[in-house]
Design a protein around this motif. Structure first.
Motif, PDB file in Angstrom:
ATOM      1  N   PHE A  75       0.837  -1.204   0.000  1.00 46.59           N
ATOM      2  CA  PHE A  75       0.000   0.000   0.000  1.00 46.59           C
ATOM      3  C   PHE A  75       0.873   1.256   0.000  1.00 46.59           C
ATOM      4  CE2 PHE A  75      -2.104   3.428   2.328  1.00 46.59           C
ATOM      5  CZ  PHE A  75      -3.254   3.593   1.569  1.00 46.59           C
ATOM      6  N   LEU A  76       1.897   1.277   0.852  1.00 43.58           N
ATOM      7  CA  LEU A  76       2.790   2.434   0.916  1.00 43.58           C
ATOM      8  C   LEU A  76       3.563   2.607  -0.388  1.00 43.58           C
ATOM      9  CD1 LEU A  76       4.129   2.023   4.562  1.00 43.58           C
ATOM     10  CD2 LEU A  76       2.293   3.520   3.746  1.00 43.58           C
ATOM     11  N   LEU A  77       4.001   1.502  -0.982  1.00 39.11           N
ATOM     12  CA  LEU A  77       4.685   1.555  -2.266  1.00 39.11           C
ATOM     13  C   LEU A  77       3.770   2.142  -3.340  1.00 39.11           C
ATOM     14  CD1 LEU A  77       7.091   0.891  -4.115  1.00 39.11           C
ATOM     15  CD2 LEU A  77       6.168  -1.438  -4.318  1.00 39.11           C
ATOM     16  N   ASP A  78       2.520   1.728  -3.350  1.00 44.36           N
ATOM     17  CA  ASP A  78       1.558   2.238  -4.318  1.00 44.36           C
ATOM     18  C   ASP A  78       1.345   3.742  -4.137  1.00 44.36           C
ATOM     19  OD1 ASP A  78      -0.305   1.563  -6.512  1.00 44.36           O
ATOM     20  OD2 ASP A  78      -1.845   2.205  -5.085  1.00 44.36           O
ATOM     21  N   ARG A  79       1.224   4.204  -2.888  1.00 40.08           N
ATOM     22  CA  ARG A  79       1.046   5.643  -2.619  1.00 40.08           C
ATOM     23  C   ARG A  79       2.279   6.434  -3.060  1.00 40.08           C
ATOM     24  NH1 ARG A  79      -3.187   3.808  -2.049  1.00 40.08           N
ATOM     25  NH2 ARG A  79      -3.218   4.680  -4.105  1.00 40.08           N
ATOM     26  N   ALA A  80       3.459   5.896  -2.804  1.00 40.80           N
ATOM     27  CA  ALA A  80       4.690   6.574  -3.208  1.00 40.80           C
ATOM     28  C   ALA A  80       4.771   6.651  -4.737  1.00 40.80           C
ATOM     29  CB  ALA A  80       5.912   5.851  -2.645  1.00 40.80           C
ATOM     30  N   ARG A  81       4.408   5.571  -5.418  1.00 41.38           N
ATOM     31  CA  ARG A  81       4.416   5.574  -6.879  1.00 41.38           C
ATOM     32  C   ARG A  81       3.426   6.598  -7.423  1.00 41.38           C
ATOM     33  NH1 ARG A  81       4.623  -0.967  -8.015  1.00 41.38           N
ATOM     34  NH2 ARG A  81       6.880  -1.106  -8.258  1.00 41.38           N
ATOM     35  N   GLN A  82       2.240   6.648  -6.834  1.00 41.52           N
ATOM     36  CA  GLN A  82       1.239   7.606  -7.280  1.00 41.52           C
ATOM     37  C   GLN A  82       1.751   9.041  -7.111  1.00 41.52           C
ATOM     38  OE1 GLN A  82      -2.533   7.361  -5.245  1.00 41.52           O
ATOM     39  NE2 GLN A  82      -3.410   9.028  -6.421  1.00 41.52           N
ATOM     40  N   TYR A  83       2.296   9.335  -5.955  1.00 40.39           N
ATOM     41  CA  TYR A  83       2.805  10.681  -5.686  1.00 40.39           C
ATOM     42  C   TYR A  83       3.915  11.050  -6.663  1.00 40.39           C
ATOM     43  CZ  TYR A  83       5.069  14.579  -3.357  1.00 40.39           C
ATOM     44  OH  TYR A  83       5.637  15.798  -3.087  1.00 40.39           O
ATOM     45  N   ARG A  84       4.852  10.135  -6.839  1.00 42.07           N
ATOM     46  CA  ARG A  84       5.975  10.420  -7.736  1.00 42.07           C
ATOM     47  C   ARG A  84       5.525  10.537  -9.182  1.00 42.07           C
ATOM     48  NH1 ARG A  84      11.196   7.224  -5.589  1.00 42.07           N
ATOM     49  NH2 ARG A  84      11.950   7.924  -7.609  1.00 42.07           N
TER      50      ARG A  84
END
Length: 131
Positions: A75-84
């Protein structure tokens, strides 16, 4: 009928306000630290094991601490990818294949599915609306 008279109910004690310098709970700090690593790091190389190693713990301990915080690594990886992804597209247009690579996706189609999940529209539709 007899009325029962009771004393004015005591006010519940106010919870102590944490000091601004008080340490936060470890799970929250762990979540914050994982996000910091993901937001700064090379997403094509960051796996849960390498993040855990950077934090000085095993992958199992990291997963457990994130679970206590009601989240998980993916979940955190997905949020980081979305933000970036959002940041990259604000700076300049990039083809989906380039973004997929920058964000650590092995398959461009996985990036396109994630993009649709984040935005509600396909990548080419989003591009047509913006360019």
């Amino acid at each position: 009928m007899q009325h029962m008279h009771s004393a004015t109910p005591a006010r519940p004690a106010r919870p102590a306000q944490p000091s601004p310098n008080a340490p936060r709970n470890i799970p929250y700090r762990t979540t914050d630290r994982v996000l910091q690593i993901l937001l700064r790091g090379d997403l094509s190389r960051l796996r849960v094991e390498s993040v855990a190693s950077q934090l000085g713990m095993s992958a199992t301990t990291l997963r457990r601490r994130l679970r206590v915080d009601h989240t998980h690594y993916q979940f955190l990886l997905d949020r980081a990818r979305q933000y970036r992804c959002e940041q990259a597209l604000r700076a300049a247009w990039r083809p989906g294949k380039c973004l997929a690579d920058e964000l650590g996706y092995l398959e461009v189609n996985s990036f396109y599915r994630a993009f649709r999940r984040w935005t509600g529209v396909g990548f080419s539709t989003w591009k047509a609306q913006r360019l």
